[in-house]
Write an enzyme that holds these catalytic residues in place. Structure first.
Site: not given
Ligand code: TA6
Length: 302
Positions: A75, A101, A171, A215, A274
């Site tokens: 995270r 990842r 991201h 989002d 992102e």
């Molecule tokens: O980039 C935004 C997103 O697609 C959100 O919808 C949320 O799911 C975020 O990515 C985080 O995703 P993750 O799989 O890292 O928890």
């Protein structure tokens, strides 16, 4: 028997600049220290975890509750979303944002560059498990350059005989002083898909502000945008190439609490902007073609 950690330090360490260590969850991490900035990068996912220019607050956010473990996404930092963005187009059992990842990447090269920069080049290690999710021959490298600015380049090669469709994203989680006071500039007038409103297509009016869950996948976006942060009295300039989409995300309190790894009010100190190719902006890669998704992050006074 030399461990991978010993081999990494033997083959790539640079005294006072680059060293490798193991952190919780068994992850191997490169610690980069330059005159103008420092960073940490996990070999799993070639995942840049932290970046802090000298004399500045951290630019890249890493949750205090980030969990580290083999095969687990982290995270914060700059997660690599590849070879698709978001849910897989047809198979919901496959991991959101692809598998890049959470698999091992190999460090293939380290370079010392001008202005005290250090560049590390990683290549994803393919396996039966990755080939089961993605049948194409598509070597991918993540090239990270640490200095006064942070540069990330995700280079995908179609080494096969058939074209394929690629979705990808850096991201990136940015540290902000108070997301409620932040504005994002450069996306004015662009269309976006609003994922908190059934993906409805809308148009951005004025700067982007964050006062609830946001989002959004902005489409056909320009190569520069900027986060203005009055609380930290700075702006983060985001320059990109090879990217047609810009995703802006903050989970806000409810979703952050549900996710469990943001920490109390963690959502107030971060914002994802992102650099991506997502939704209708995905990339068609012909045999022999190379696609480079590049982002550069630098801090300027507000
Ligand atoms: O980039 C935004 C997103 O697609 C959100 O919808 C949320 O799911 C975020 O990515 C985080 O995703 P993750 O799989 O890292 O928890």
């Amino acid at each position: 028997m030399a461990t991978t950690l010993d081999v990494l330090n033997r083959d790539f360490a640079i005294k006072g600049k680059l060293h490798f260590k193991e952190i919780s969850g068994g992850l191997l991490v490169a610690e980069v220290t330059t005159l103008h900035g420092k960073a940490t990068i996990a070999l799993q996912g070639a995942h840049l975890m932290t970046f802090q220019p000298t004399g500045q607050e951290p630019v890249i956010w890493l949750s205090e509750l980030a969990k580290f473990g083999r095969g687990k996404s982290i995270r914060g930092g700059v997660p690599v979303c590849w070879p698709w963005f978001g849910p897989h187009a047809t198979d919901s059992k496959l991991p959101g944002h692809g598998y890049a990842r959470t698999v091992d990447w190999r460090l293939v090269q380290v370079q010392s560059l001008s202005d005290e920069r250090i560049r590390l080049e990683f290549e994803l290690e393919e396996s039966e498990a990755t080939r089961a999710q993605w049948p194409h021959r598509s070597p991918v490298r993540n090239i990270i350059t640490v200095g006064r600015a942070l540069e990330v380049e995700l280079a995908t090669t179609n080494a096969g005989s058939e074209p394929f469709t690629l979705g990808d994203a850096l991201h990136t989680y940015f540290t902000v002083g108070d997301v409620r006071r932040v504005t994002v500039h450069g996306l004015e007038g662009y269309d976006y898909l609003d994922k908190v409103d059934q993906g409805t297509r809308k148009q951005q009016v004025g700067a982007v502000t964050i006062g609830q869950e946001v989002d959004r996948i902005y489409l056909n976006t320009p190569s520069v945008c900027e986060i203005r942060d009055p609380a930290l009295q700075r702006r983060i300039k985001i320059s990109s190439s090879g990217s047609h989409s810009t995703v802006v995300w903050n989970p806000w309190i409810e979703k952050a609490t549900k996710m469990g790894d943001f920490g109390t009010d963690g959502h107030l100190g971060m914002l994802c902007v992102e650099t991506a190719n997502a939704a209708e902006d995905v990339v068609q890669l012909a045999p022999g073609q190379v696609h480079r998704l590049v982002a550069r992050y630098e801090v300027e006074p507000l």
